[in-house]
Scaffold this motif. Structure first.
Motif, PDB file in Angstrom:
ATOM      1  N   ALA A 163     -20.724 -12.518 -21.278  1.00  0.00           N
ATOM      2  CA  ALA A 163     -21.385 -13.749 -21.784  1.00  0.00           C
ATOM      3  C   ALA A 163     -20.979 -14.089 -22.777  1.00  0.00           C
ATOM      4  N   LEU A 164     -20.142 -13.397 -23.813  1.00  0.00           N
ATOM      5  CA  LEU A 164     -19.610 -13.781 -24.939  1.00  0.00           C
ATOM      6  C   LEU A 164     -18.380 -14.400 -24.742  1.00  0.00           C
ATOM      7  N   THR A 165     -17.500 -13.919 -23.990  1.00  0.00           N
ATOM      8  CA  THR A 165     -16.262 -14.575 -23.313  1.00  0.00           C
ATOM      9  C   THR A 165     -16.420 -15.770 -22.758  1.00  0.00           C
ATOM     10  N   ILE A 166     -17.653 -16.187 -22.186  1.00  0.00           N
ATOM     11  CA  ILE A 166     -17.749 -17.572 -21.619  1.00  0.00           C
ATOM     12  C   ILE A 166     -18.333 -18.378 -22.745  1.00  0.00           C
ATOM     13  N   PHE A 167     -19.186 -17.870 -23.886  1.00  0.00           N
ATOM     14  CA  PHE A 167     -19.425 -18.719 -24.606  1.00  0.00           C
ATOM     15  C   PHE A 167     -18.300 -19.105 -25.585  1.00  0.00           C
ATOM     16  N   ALA A 168     -17.444 -18.047 -25.878  1.00  0.00           N
ATOM     17  CA  ALA A 168     -16.301 -18.565 -26.599  1.00  0.00           C
ATOM     18  C   ALA A 168     -15.476 -19.430 -26.129  1.00  0.00           C
ATOM     19  N   LEU A 169     -15.161 -19.294 -25.014  1.00  0.00           N
ATOM     20  CA  LEU A 169     -14.197 -20.180 -24.241  1.00  0.00           C
ATOM     21  C   LEU A 169     -15.027 -21.612 -24.381  1.00  0.00           C
ATOM     22  N   ARG A 170     -16.130 -21.615 -24.136  1.00  0.00           N
ATOM     23  CA  ARG A 170     -16.769 -23.069 -24.113  1.00  0.00           C
ATOM     24  C   ARG A 170     -16.954 -23.609 -25.707  1.00  0.00           C
ATOM     25  N   GLY A 171     -16.660 -22.693 -26.599  1.00  0.00           N
ATOM     26  CA  GLY A 171     -16.655 -23.145 -28.187  1.00  0.00           C
ATOM     27  C   GLY A 171     -18.118 -23.267 -28.529  1.00  0.00           C
ATOM     28  N   ASP A 172     -19.129 -22.518 -27.977  1.00  0.00           N
ATOM     29  CA  ASP A 172     -20.499 -22.423 -28.172  1.00  0.00           C
ATOM     30  C   ASP A 172     -20.850 -21.219 -29.078  1.00  0.00           C
ATOM     31  N   ALA A 173     -20.298 -21.740 -30.499  1.00  0.00           N
ATOM     32  CA  ALA A 173     -20.636 -20.804 -31.499  1.00  0.00           C
ATOM     33  C   ALA A 173     -21.985 -20.263 -31.813  1.00  0.00           C
ATOM     34  N   ALA A 174     -22.982 -21.160 -31.671  1.00  0.00           N
ATOM     35  CA  ALA A 174     -24.346 -20.685 -31.781  1.00  0.00           C
ATOM     36  C   ALA A 174     -24.673 -19.694 -30.978  1.00  0.00           C
ATOM     37  N   SER A 175     -24.387 -19.673 -29.600  1.00  0.00           N
ATOM     38  CA  SER A 175     -24.626 -18.714 -28.408  1.00  0.00           C
ATOM     39  C   SER A 175     -23.863 -17.487 -28.868  1.00  0.00           C
ATOM     40  N   VAL A 176     -22.762 -17.433 -29.252  1.00  0.00           N
ATOM     41  CA  VAL A 176     -21.746 -16.252 -29.716  1.00  0.00           C
ATOM     42  C   VAL A 176     -22.563 -15.727 -30.588  1.00  0.00           C
ATOM     43  N   ALA A 177     -23.206 -16.278 -31.855  1.00  0.00           N
ATOM     44  CA  ALA A 177     -23.909 -15.798 -32.740  1.00  0.00           C
ATOM     45  C   ALA A 177     -25.227 -14.791 -32.481  1.00  0.00           C
ATOM     46  N   VAL A 178     -26.084 -15.690 -31.324  1.00  0.00           N
ATOM     47  CA  VAL A 178     -27.233 -15.009 -31.074  1.00  0.00           C
ATOM     48  C   VAL A 178     -26.787 -13.716 -30.142  1.00  0.00           C
ATOM     49  N   THR A 179     -25.795 -13.904 -29.314  1.00  0.00           N
ATOM     50  CA  THR A 179     -25.526 -12.752 -28.611  1.00  0.00           C
ATOM     51  C   THR A 179     -25.084 -11.568 -29.309  1.00  0.00           C
ATOM     52  N   LEU A 180     -24.150 -11.759 -30.451  1.00  0.00           N
ATOM     53  CA  LEU A 180     -23.869 -10.789 -31.200  1.00  0.00           C
ATOM     54  C   LEU A 180     -24.963 -10.360 -31.912  1.00  0.00           C
ATOM     55  N   GLN A 181     -25.853 -10.890 -32.462  1.00  0.00           N
ATOM     56  CA  GLN A 181     -27.205 -10.340 -32.852  1.00  0.00           C
ATOM     57  C   GLN A 181     -27.830  -9.474 -32.016  1.00  0.00           C
ATOM     58  N   SER A 182     -27.852  -9.948 -30.768  1.00  0.00           N
ATOM     59  CA  SER A 182     -28.831  -9.208 -29.925  1.00  0.00           C
ATOM     60  C   SER A 182     -27.956  -7.650 -29.711  1.00  0.00           C
ATOM     61  N   MET A 183     -26.423  -7.891 -29.466  1.00  0.00           N
ATOM     62  CA  MET A 183     -25.862  -6.793 -29.297  1.00  0.00           C
ATOM     63  C   MET A 183     -25.968  -5.536 -30.616  1.00  0.00           C
ATOM     64  N   GLY A 184     -26.141  -6.433 -31.608  1.00  0.00           N
ATOM     65  CA  GLY A 184     -26.241  -5.685 -32.804  1.00  0.00           C
ATOM     66  C   GLY A 184     -27.703  -4.957 -32.924  1.00  0.00           C
ATOM     67  N   ASP A 185     -28.666  -5.379 -32.462  1.00  0.00           N
ATOM     68  CA  ASP A 185     -30.031  -4.945 -32.250  1.00  0.00           C
ATOM     69  C   ASP A 185     -30.100  -3.711 -31.289  1.00  0.00           C
ATOM     70  N   THR A 186     -29.347  -3.887 -30.227  1.00  0.00           N
ATOM     71  CA  THR A 186     -29.327  -3.075 -29.156  1.00  0.00           C
ATOM     72  C   THR A 186     -28.600  -1.732 -29.609  1.00  0.00           C
ATOM     73  N   CYS A 187     -27.494  -1.824 -30.288  1.00  0.00           N
ATOM     74  CA  CYS A 187     -26.773  -0.716 -30.915  1.00  0.00           C
ATOM     75  C   CYS A 187     -27.717   0.067 -31.918  1.00  0.00           C
ATOM     76  N   ARG A 188     -28.419  -0.750 -32.776  1.00  0.00           N
ATOM     77  CA  ARG A 188     -29.213  -0.164 -33.768  1.00  0.00           C
ATOM     78  C   ARG A 188     -30.155   0.570 -33.040  1.00  0.00           C
ATOM     79  N   ALA A 189     -30.938  -0.064 -32.021  1.00  0.00           N
ATOM     80  CA  ALA A 189     -32.080   0.554 -31.459  1.00  0.00           C
ATOM     81  C   ALA A 189     -31.628   1.890 -30.792  1.00  0.00           C
ATOM     82  N   SER A 190     -30.473   1.780 -30.109  1.00  0.00           N
ATOM     83  CA  SER A 190     -29.783   3.156 -29.427  1.00  0.00           C
ATOM     84  C   SER A 190     -29.281   4.028 -30.342  1.00  0.00           C
ATOM     85  N   ARG A 191     -28.918   3.864 -31.690  1.00  0.00           N
ATOM     86  CA  ARG A 191     -28.303   4.375 -32.738  1.00  0.00           C
ATOM     87  C   ARG A 191     -26.897   4.662 -32.436  1.00  0.00           C
ATOM     88  N   GLN A 192     -26.304   3.548 -31.756  1.00  0.00           N
ATOM     89  CA  GLN A 192     -24.736   3.668 -31.289  1.00  0.00           C
ATOM     90  C   GLN A 192     -24.066   2.719 -32.705  1.00  0.00           C
TER      91      GLN A 192
END
Length: 168
Positions: free
Chosen positions: A136-165
């Motif tokens: 998803a990040l690759t697609i958002f970045a290629l489309r220049g959708d910075a807001a969706s990149v930011a939201v997806t990165l936030q979600s990935m960070g939350d997942t890593c934190r929740a899984s302690r990775q």
């Protein structure tokens, strides 16, 4: 045969005859009739929402409307995710993803990938979650959708934190 919100088949045909294309039929007839399903899901009546969405899929199939089917499968997936039926949600979102890919709608592909990633995270499949979010990040970045990149990165960070990775 069941119809979205009790829609008479003659009304479907009249709408197709009246409007120049499927999108006009969708926005002027199908969407307003599908609104009860969306509202039911928002109000927590997931069974009613699911039934309305399933009837909407039948209508979309009858109309031969692939974008409408993708939208409704996506709504079914999100509704099932909200009620905790993750396997059903994954199946419906995969159906939506296949249709978005067939239509070449990259924005919708990316959004559906993030929904599937959320389900993977809920099921504890962190690797699958990361793979889906990376695509998803690759697609958002290629489309220049910075807001969706930011939201997806936030979600990935939350997942890593929740899984302690934290090391990834």
């Amino acid at each position: 045969k069941a119809r979205l919100a009790g829609l008479d088949p003659r009304l479907e045909q009249a709408a197709m005859d009246l409007y120049d294309n499927e999108w006009q039929t969708f926005w002027k007839v199908t969407f307003p009739l599908g609104l009860p399903g969306i509202l039911s899901a928002e109000l927590g009546d997931f069974d009613a929402a699911e039934q309305l969405f399933l009837e909407g899929i039948a209508l979309a199939r009858d109309l031969g409307n692939l974008p409408l089917k993708a939208i409704i499968f996506n709504n079914l997936g999100v509704t099932n995710r909200q009620r905790g039926a993750y396997e059903e949600a994954r199946q419906h979102l995969t159906e939506a993803l296949d249709r978005w890919r067939a239509l070449g709608d990259e924005s919708s592909v990316a959004r559906t990938l993030t929904n599937l990633a959320s389900i993977a995270a809920s099921l504890g499949d962190v690797d699958r979650c990361r793979t889906l979010n990376d695509e998803a990040l690759t697609i958002f970045a290629l489309r220049g959708d910075a807001a969706s990149v930011a939201v997806t990165l936030q979600s990935m960070g939350d997942t890593c934190r929740a899984s302690r990775q934290f090391d990834q």
